[in-house]
Design an enzyme around this catalytic site. Structure first.
Site, PDB file in Angstrom:
ATOM      1  N   GLU A 127      19.512  14.074 -17.494  1.00  0.00           N
ATOM      2  CA  GLU A 127      18.789  14.560 -18.790  1.00  0.00           C
ATOM      3  C   GLU A 127      18.744  15.858 -18.678  1.00  0.00           C
ATOM      4  OE1 GLU A 127      14.981  12.883 -19.394  1.00  0.00           O
ATOM      5  OE2 GLU A 127      14.963  13.504 -21.475  1.00  0.00           O
ATOM      6  N   GLY A 267       9.927  18.294 -12.585  1.00  0.00           N
ATOM      7  CA  GLY A 267       9.027  17.458 -11.623  1.00  0.00           C
ATOM      8  C   GLY A 267       9.500  16.315 -11.115  1.00  0.00           C
ATOM      9  N   ALA A 268      10.262  15.590 -12.107  1.00  0.00           N
ATOM     10  CA  ALA A 268      10.642  14.182 -11.847  1.00  0.00           C
ATOM     11  C   ALA A 268      11.710  13.524 -12.932  1.00  0.00           C
ATOM     12  CB  ALA A 268       9.642  13.126 -11.501  1.00  0.00           C
ATOM     13  N   GLU A 270      12.984   9.930 -14.975  1.00  0.00           N
ATOM     14  CA  GLU A 270      12.908   8.391 -15.075  1.00  0.00           C
ATOM     15  C   GLU A 270      14.074   7.560 -14.995  1.00  0.00           C
ATOM     16  OE1 GLU A 270      12.519  10.746 -17.387  1.00  0.00           O
ATOM     17  OE2 GLU A 270      12.765   9.876 -19.422  1.00  0.00           O
ATOM     18  N   HIS A 303       3.709   8.608 -14.996  1.00  0.00           N
ATOM     19  CA  HIS A 303       4.336   8.991 -16.245  1.00  0.00           C
ATOM     20  C   HIS A 303       5.979   8.278 -16.074  1.00  0.00           C
ATOM     21  CE1 HIS A 303       5.517  11.844 -19.365  1.00  0.00           C
ATOM     22  NE2 HIS A 303       6.656  11.794 -18.716  1.00  0.00           N
ATOM     23  N   GLU A 304       6.492   8.641 -15.067  1.00  0.00           N
ATOM     24  CA  GLU A 304       7.879   8.191 -14.767  1.00  0.00           C
ATOM     25  C   GLU A 304       7.996   6.751 -14.749  1.00  0.00           C
ATOM     26  OE1 GLU A 304       9.727  10.610 -15.522  1.00  0.00           O
ATOM     27  OE2 GLU A 304       8.609  12.292 -14.469  1.00  0.00           O
ATOM     28  N   HIS A 307       7.755   5.354 -18.317  1.00  0.00           N
ATOM     29  CA  HIS A 307       8.912   5.773 -19.228  1.00  0.00           C
ATOM     30  C   HIS A 307       9.910   4.398 -19.216  1.00  0.00           C
ATOM     31  CE1 HIS A 307       9.141   9.540 -20.926  1.00  0.00           C
ATOM     32  NE2 HIS A 307       9.305  10.263 -19.721  1.00  0.00           N
ATOM     33  N   GLU A 326       8.449  11.391 -24.975  1.00  0.00           N
ATOM     34  CA  GLU A 326       7.803  12.460 -24.007  1.00  0.00           C
ATOM     35  C   GLU A 326       6.317  12.393 -24.456  1.00  0.00           C
ATOM     36  OE1 GLU A 326       8.344  12.941 -21.040  1.00  0.00           O
ATOM     37  OE2 GLU A 326      10.594  12.915 -21.155  1.00  0.00           O
TER      38      GLU A 326
HETATM   39  N1  B3K Z   1      12.487  13.254 -18.490  1.00  0.00           N
HETATM   40  C1  B3K Z   1      12.330  14.136 -17.657  1.00  0.00           C
HETATM   41  C2  B3K Z   1      12.535  15.592 -17.927  1.00  0.00           C
HETATM   42  C3  B3K Z   1      13.970  16.149 -18.155  1.00  0.00           C
HETATM   43  C4  B3K Z   1      14.132  17.415 -18.299  1.00  0.00           C
HETATM   44  C5  B3K Z   1      15.302  17.796 -18.622  1.00  0.00           C
HETATM   45  N2  B3K Z   1      15.462  19.120 -18.780  1.00  0.00           N
HETATM   46  C6  B3K Z   1      10.956  14.028 -16.743  1.00  0.00           C
HETATM   47  C7  B3K Z   1       9.972  13.524 -17.748  1.00  0.00           C
HETATM   48  O1  B3K Z   1       9.479  14.265 -18.600  1.00  0.00           O
HETATM   49  O2  B3K Z   1       9.498  12.456 -17.423  1.00  0.00           O
HETATM   50 ZN    ZN Z   2       8.753  11.987 -19.500  1.00  0.00          ZN
END
Ligand code: B3K
Ligand code: ZN
Length: 880
Positions: A127, A267-268, A270, A303-304, A307, A326
């Site tokens: 992503e 951070g992480a 998903e 959070h992840e 998702h 998000e």
């Molecule tokens: N979806 C990812 C973030 C991706 C960032 C790309 N530049 C983590 C999150 O928001 O859960």
């Molecule tokens: Zn997210």
């Protein structure tokens, strides 16, 4: 300024692709120096695709080794490949299989997008647009396909081979190689693809879903760190149970894997069934992680995980819809923490974050709507506006519809859109339909940038026994949006009578008042309450029910009355903050505070500390003055950060010095010999104790520096040790220098995540000389300039958390940062661009600093070729 490519993508130009990829068969042959990727893509034209329509696949820096359709190699004239992709000039107008082969060099991929190596482990980040760095593809979120992935790698360096979905086959491949085949039955967009290969340890557990299915859980990490993953595992299981309870959502695969890696851009991530995490959001043990780290791990694991339903099963049609997944998922993780811990404390912390991260964005050169209508680099839109304001918008929806109405909408959303890539419009439509309401105007929240200002004044007519609230909203112009529409603002409120209890009214006119809120949907309203026996004190925007800046005409006495009596804990906290802000702003702009005013605030703080009914975590938040950035924002223009810093420090002394004794007694009473536990009560206790230590040191109470040194030396966990170090360093006590050296030698040197804490404290000290210190760290050849965590801790903390030194009058801070950005941009554009966003405060500064900031930014512009990421931020920054 030269950029990689000049291009702007517009929402209005969205069109479905003329072809779709329905299934993907990937074969990775991982070797020490390079990785070969063979892709078999089963492709179909859409029903209305005209013959001869070319198929344009995305690719980023790939070199094509071979290409075939249905097994037959293509002649050169049938395709064109370049740096940005692969075009099939005239693909068959029927289902066909495209086979391509490319070779990747993961070890030299310092952008950390696509396939790269982190500490020896091969891992991916796709992503938003990283999959195109792995193979040619329709790398857009609306193409959903099923994936089968075969990974072959040397057994000795990569005994663990993971991808999305279920493991269907594994075995030896001869020559010291082995293989694994993974299959993900759920169609997904390419940004959710993941692969990990490495020599990793793990912990395992399981979770049985409400319908009785057993899910195998595992967290993978570098060997020796397994114990440190237990808190993350605990958080995962609680998240899974919560999503069933609160939203009726069960996990869908038989396996859920998480991998912790050390080099990660944020951070992480998903990825379906295979979340990849920055290790700082996995590893926790009391002697190296703080309460804030435990909290962050719990939040991001949740959070992840969340998702999986909001993001993965229902994904985004295009990247303009990013906050569909998000904002909604942040809202869900906020609710999880609120249910697991203290709701008011969580709400206050979230609002502090919103105000410190999103409001400055919304009021500066980088302002954009939660759903933007154009972008040149999508990675620059993973912003506080998309995430935090996005969550506020969902929260307002829940406030307006009520809990049951919101849940009805969510249920319909899952029912109707499961398996789809969809839009904000579709999301709002289900809430409108499920509740029989019109959300047309509400949608403006997604489309309009800027923080509305809500102005309130009131009057009381004793003879008529009426009380009138006049409300007005205004949103200032933002880049590209000169005029603004009125928004729907849910303003939760109450009217407090003389004894502090809620006043009832017999009638109301002039606006919509229901369910404990005023719904303001026009530019202004004048709401008249009848049957009011005496002038009430209004408590407005309870729970911060709308993300606005509120100007009130309440007196200090009324604010302090609210601080003491309001039934809404958020507004009790807010009232104390408002009093502090007002005193600081007045002093900075030329009206020194009176002794009476400061004494009243001091007394209110003392009462808060002494209260038997408030919990420790709340007190820790309440016993504080607004941050410097918050005070600066309240002033709004011509900011001199040195003056803000000096006045705030003086105010802190004036308010808290008189409380030295009760604060010390409370501090001593809160000491505990109990072993570290991350539960809400223990965390609150430490938070309050450490807040008191900070206040004692900051207000120069007798013996406070010694107390900090004592706490530092005797601390039995990182939370207490770091708090003592930080309090000493920020006030630069006589012990600070030695404490920093000790911390480095005894704690930071052996643990990179603890080193990050040392880097952050070092970079945040508001004193001359800090730039030289940071420079020395960066110039050490052992400092890893490819690691985002190290860079963010050192340079990010300076840019975002050291206003007096970053925004130095001589411009040295600005020039220092643009120099670093230019250098890092060649290594990792995402990290460089993110650091540059710290300049967003520049238009608010006084003239001299403004000129200095502009000169540094212009210098960066002239410095040569910049990545699209950095060039985009820079051009928007300079356009203001
Ligand atoms: N979806 C990812 C973030 C991706 C960032 C790309 N530049 C983590 C999150 O928001 O859960
Ligand atoms: Zn997210």
């Amino acid at each position: 300024m030269r950029t990689e490519t000049e291009h702007t993508i517009f929402l209005k130009d969205y069109t479905p692709s003329p072809y779709r990829i329905v299934s993907v068969d990937l074969d990775f042959k991982i070797g020490e120096s390079e990785t070969r990727v063979r892709a078999l893509l089963t492709i179909e034209p859409q029903a209305d695709t005209a013959p001869g329509t070319p198929l344009v696949l995305d690719g980023d820096g790939l070199v094509l080794d071979s290409i075939a359709i249905d097994g037959a190699p293509l002649v050169l004239s049938a395709y064109a490949a370049d740096e940005t992709g692969l075009t099939l000039i005239e693909p068959p107008l029927r289902r066909f299989v495209l086979e391509t082969e490319v070779t990747l060099q993961p070890a030299s991929n310092t952008r950390l997008m696509g396939l790269y190596r982190s500490g020896g482990t091969w891992c991916t980040q796709c992503e938003a647009e990283g999959f195109r760095r792995i193979t040619y593809y329709l790398d857009r979120p609306d193409n959903l396909a099923v994936f089968k992935v075969r990974i072959t790698a040397p057994l000795a360096v990569a005994p663990v081979l993971l991808s999305n979905g279920n493991l269907i086959e594994q075995g030896s491949a001869g020559d010291g190689l082995h293989f694994a085949v993974w299959e993900d039955p759920f169609p997904k967009p390419s940004y959710l693809f993941a692969l990990v290969a490495g020599d990793l340890g793990s912990i395992t557990d399981s979770f049985t879903t409400a319908s009785g299915r057993k899910v195998d859980l595992a967290i993978y990490c570098s060997h020796g760190k397994e114990e440190q993953c237990l808190w993350a595992m605990d958080s995962l299981k609680r998240s899974m149970a919560w999503d069933e309870r609160r939203f009726g959502r069960e996990y869908d695969l038989d396996i859920f894997n998480i991998v912790a890696v050390s080099d990660f851009n944020f951070g992480a991530m998903e990825n379906k069934g295979l979340n990849i995490f920055n290790d700082k959001l996995v590893f926790a043990q009391p002697d190296s992680a703080t309460d804030a780290d435990y909290d962050g791990i719990e939040r991001v694991i949740a959070h992840e995980y969340f998702h999986n339903w909001t993001g993965n099963r229902i994904t985004c049609r295009d990247w303009f819809q990013l906050c569909l997944k998000e904002g909604l998922t942040v809202y869900r993780d906020q609710e999880f923490t609120s249910d697991e811990r203290s709701r008011p404390v969580k709400r206050i912390s979230d609002v502090v974050t919103l105000r410190s991260a999103q409001f400055p964005e919304d009021g500066g050169p980088l302002a954009h709507p939660a759903r933007p209508s154009q972008y040149s680099e999508i990675n620059n839109f993973y912003t506080p506006t998309v995430y935090e304001k996005g969550a506020e918008i969902v929260r307002m929806l829940a406030t307006l519809l009520g809990e049951a109405g919101f849940r009805k909408g969510m249920d319909l959303y899952f029912e109707r859109h499961d398996g789809e890539a969809t839009t904000i419009e579709a999301f709002l439509a289900v809430f409108a339909e499920a509740n029989g309401v019109d959300l047309e105007q509400f949608q403006t929240w997604y489309l309009q940038a800027g923080t509305p200002r809500l102005s309130v004044s009131d009057s009381y007519d004793a003879a008529a026994q009426t009380y009138t609230l006049k409300l007005r909203q205004e949103t200032l112009p933002t880049p590209g949006q000169p005029t603004k529409a009125a928004l729907v603002l849910p303003i939760k409120f109450g009217l407090l009578g003389p004894n502090g209890s809620e006043m009832a009214w017999t009638g109301v006119s002039g606006g919509t008042v229901r369910d404990g809120m005023i719904v303001l949907d026009g530019a202004q309203a004048e709401i008249v309450f009848t049957g009011i026996p005496s002038k009430p004190v209004p408590s407005l925007l309870r729970g911060f029910s709308a993300p606005v800046t509120m100007d009130t005409t309440l007196s200090q006495a009324d604010q302090l009355f609210l601080a003491q009596h309001d039934s809404d804990p958020f507004n009790r906290w807010q009232a104390l903050q408002d009093v502090g802000t007002a005193l600081a702003v007045a002093a900075i702009t030329g009206t020194p505070w009176s002794d009476d005013a400061v004494n009243a605030l001091s007394q209110a703080m003392g009462e808060t500390l002494a209260s038997e009914s408030l919990d420790d975590a709340f007190k820790a938040l309440a016993l504080s003055l607004p941050a410097e950035a918050q005070i600066s924002r309240a002033i709004g223009k011509d900011i001199d950060p040195d003056r803000v810093h000096a006045v705030r420090s003086e105010l802190l002394k004036a308010v808290f010095a008189p409380l030295a004794l009760p604060m010390l007694n409370a501090y001593l009473k809160l000491s505990s010999d109990a072993p570290y536990a991350p539960d809400a009560a223990s965390t609150g206790r430490r938070a309050l104790r450490n807040r008191l230590l900070g206040l004692l040191v900051g207000s120069e109470a007798a013996g406070a520096t010694g107390l900090a040194a004592q706490q530092y030396a005797g601390a039995r966990n990182m939370t207490d040790r770091l708090a003592a170090l930080s309090a000493s360093a920020m006030a630069w006590t006589g012990d600070a220098e030695a404490m920093l050296a000790d911390f480095h030698a005894n704690y930071a040197a052996a643990n990179p995540l603890v080193l990050d804490k040392w880097l952050a404290v070092t970079a945040s000290v508001p004193r001359d000389g800090v730039i030289e210190r940071i420079r020395a760290v960066l110039d050490d050849p052992a400092f890893p300039k490819t690691n985002p965590n190290r860079l963010r801790s050192l340079v990010g903390s300076f840019v975002m958390g050291n206003p007096t030194q970053f925004a130095r009058a001589d411009g040295a801070g600005f020039r220092f940062v643009t120099g670093i950005v230019a250098e890092l941009d060649r290594i990792n554009p995402q990290v460089a661009a993110r650091l540059l966003t710290g300049f967003r405060i520049w238009p608010m500064l006084e003239q001299g600093r403004r000129d200095a900031a502009k000169a540094a930014l212009t210098g960066l512009e002239a410095s040569g070729s910049l990545s699209r990421n950095t060039a985009d931020i820079l051009s928007r920054m300079l356009a203001s």
